[in-house]
Design an enzyme around this catalytic site. Structure first.
Site, PDB file in Angstrom:
ATOM      1  N   LEU A 118       0.858  -1.139  -0.059  1.00 11.49           N
ATOM      2  CA  LEU A 118       0.029   0.099   0.162  1.00 11.49           C
ATOM      3  C   LEU A 118       0.934   1.167   0.061  1.00 11.49           C
ATOM      4  CD1 LEU A 118      -2.595  -1.078   2.565  1.00 11.49           C
ATOM      5  CD2 LEU A 118      -2.891  -1.161   0.392  1.00 11.49           C
ATOM      6  N   ASP A 119       0.518   2.338  -0.599  1.00 10.18           N
ATOM      7  CA  ASP A 119       1.286   3.429  -0.512  1.00 10.18           C
ATOM      8  C   ASP A 119       1.348   4.104   0.836  1.00 10.18           C
ATOM      9  OD1 ASP A 119       1.371   3.371  -3.537  1.00 10.18           O
ATOM     10  OD2 ASP A 119      -0.386   4.736  -3.619  1.00 10.18           O
ATOM     11  N   LYS A 120       2.432   4.918   0.981  1.00 15.56           N
ATOM     12  CA  LYS A 120       2.759   5.531   2.341  1.00 15.56           C
ATOM     13  C   LYS A 120       1.361   6.081   3.025  1.00 15.56           C
ATOM     14  CE  LYS A 120       5.019   9.179   4.575  1.00 15.56           C
ATOM     15  NZ  LYS A 120       6.148  10.389   4.305  1.00 15.56           N
TER      16      LYS A 120
ATOM     17  N   ARG B  20      -5.339   5.403  -7.963  1.00 15.88           N
ATOM     18  CA  ARG B  20      -5.078   6.829  -8.132  1.00 15.88           C
ATOM     19  C   ARG B  20      -4.903   7.262  -9.498  1.00 15.88           C
ATOM     20  NH1 ARG B  20       0.012   7.355  -4.254  1.00 15.88           N
ATOM     21  NH2 ARG B  20      -0.243   9.729  -4.721  1.00 15.88           N
TER      22      ARG B  20
END
Length: 322
Positions: A137-139, A236
């Site tokens: 998962l992105d930060k 995104r």
């Protein structure tokens, strides 16, 4: 967690005239093909006690002997980082990742990552590729992730991801008023000039995102996204591509002008929301050992819930139809 692997298997006669590496992949299905090829090359997977090449062909009736010891996959440091674990057994671990936590060490982020915390919780993960992390998962994306605790579990989970049988659903708040759900089927690759970003590119890898509307607001939409593929920044990029970038997404959301009538509280919140409004809400998979289908769900984090509450409150003060 033992680092030693010792396994013995007889080659069936119907496997005759086939390459050693091909037969090994069939007879040792819990290990990846690339790892088996490396063990053959290193002489740790032998044929009747002798070292063969992967391309050498078997006759049938031989004995394949695997004797190896798992080695540390990296020079990562264990750190006492709190983990919100929602499920754990001897094979897998499912956790709820908070915003702001980087998943894997990289240049500029050698410490303080989820991987460092996992090594403190389970030291033996040092012997598993990427410490058992099979997806990321992105930060600033929150929500559910699964981690493999054994090589066998890792191989199983990676295969599920490749076959697209692992269920991963997200919730997001996007800019703009969506009229309904749909599918974004657009290939994604690294951005041509901005290397930290991804972009829709006809020469990229196949990328498919299903989305449906949960709730409409005058200027925003609360959506559920289901991943069929798992490219970096996929949701995104896809939402921005169809003109509905995520709230708070500094990388993919161009600065937008809010419609007239938006209240001060909502205007201020949208201007200060510190991350992309994206949460990995549900995760489903076949357990690597029992092959039982398992599912988990994670509540929306407080900042996400607050955003929805402010959107709803603002909508209640407006006269326009939506």
């Amino acid at each position: 967690m033992s680092n030693q692997i010792t396994e013995r298997v007889d080659v069936p006669f119907d496997a005759g005239n086939k390459r050693l590496d091909q037969v090994a992949a069939q007879l040792f299905p819990t290990y990846s093909r690339s790892r088996l090829q490396q063990w053959i090359k290193d002489g740790q997977l032998t044929v009747d006690g002798k070292v063969w090449r992967g391309r050498d062909k078997l006759v049938g009736g031989e004995v394949l002997q695997l004797s190896t010891e798992l080695q540390a996959e990296g020079e990562w440091l264990a750190e006492d980082i709190p983990l919100n674990i929602v499920f754990e057994d001897e094979h897998i671990l499912v956790l709820n990742k908070p915003a702001g936590l980087v998943v894997h060490p990289a240049a500029g982020n050698r410490q303080g990552t989820l991987l460092n915390g996992l090594l403190h919780h389970i030291p033996g993960l040092i012997n598993i590729p990427r410490a058992g992390i099979v997806h990321r998962l992105d930060k600033d994306t929150t929500g559910l992730m699964v981690v493999a605790k054994t090589l066998q579990a890792q191989t199983s989970l990676v295969k599920q991801l490749q076959k697209r049988t692992m269920g991963r659903e997200y919730e997001a708040v996007v800019q703009g008023h969506m009229t309904g759900g749909g599918v974004v089927d657009e290939p994604i690759s690294r951005h041509g000039t901005q290397r930290t970003k991804m972009a829709v590119n006809p020469m990229g890898k196949e990328s498919i995102t299903h989305y449906r509307v949960i709730k409409k607001f005058p200027t925003h939409t609360h959506v559920r996204c289901k991943l069929e593929t798992g490219r970096t920044h996929q949701i995104r990029v896809h939402m921005a591509h169809i003109g509905h970038p995520l709230v708070g997404d500094a990388a993919y959301a161009a600065r937008t002008r809010l419609a007239k009538g938006v209240g001060t509280e909502l205007r201020d919140l949208l201007a200060s929301f510190p991350r992309q409004a994206l949460h990995a809400r549900e995760l489903g998979l076949l357990h690597p050992e029992t092959e039982e289908w398992m599912e988990w769900s994670s509540d929306l984090p407080d900042d996400f819930q607050h955003l929805l509450a402010v959107l709803a409150a603002d909508a209640s003060t407006r006269d326009d139809e939506y």
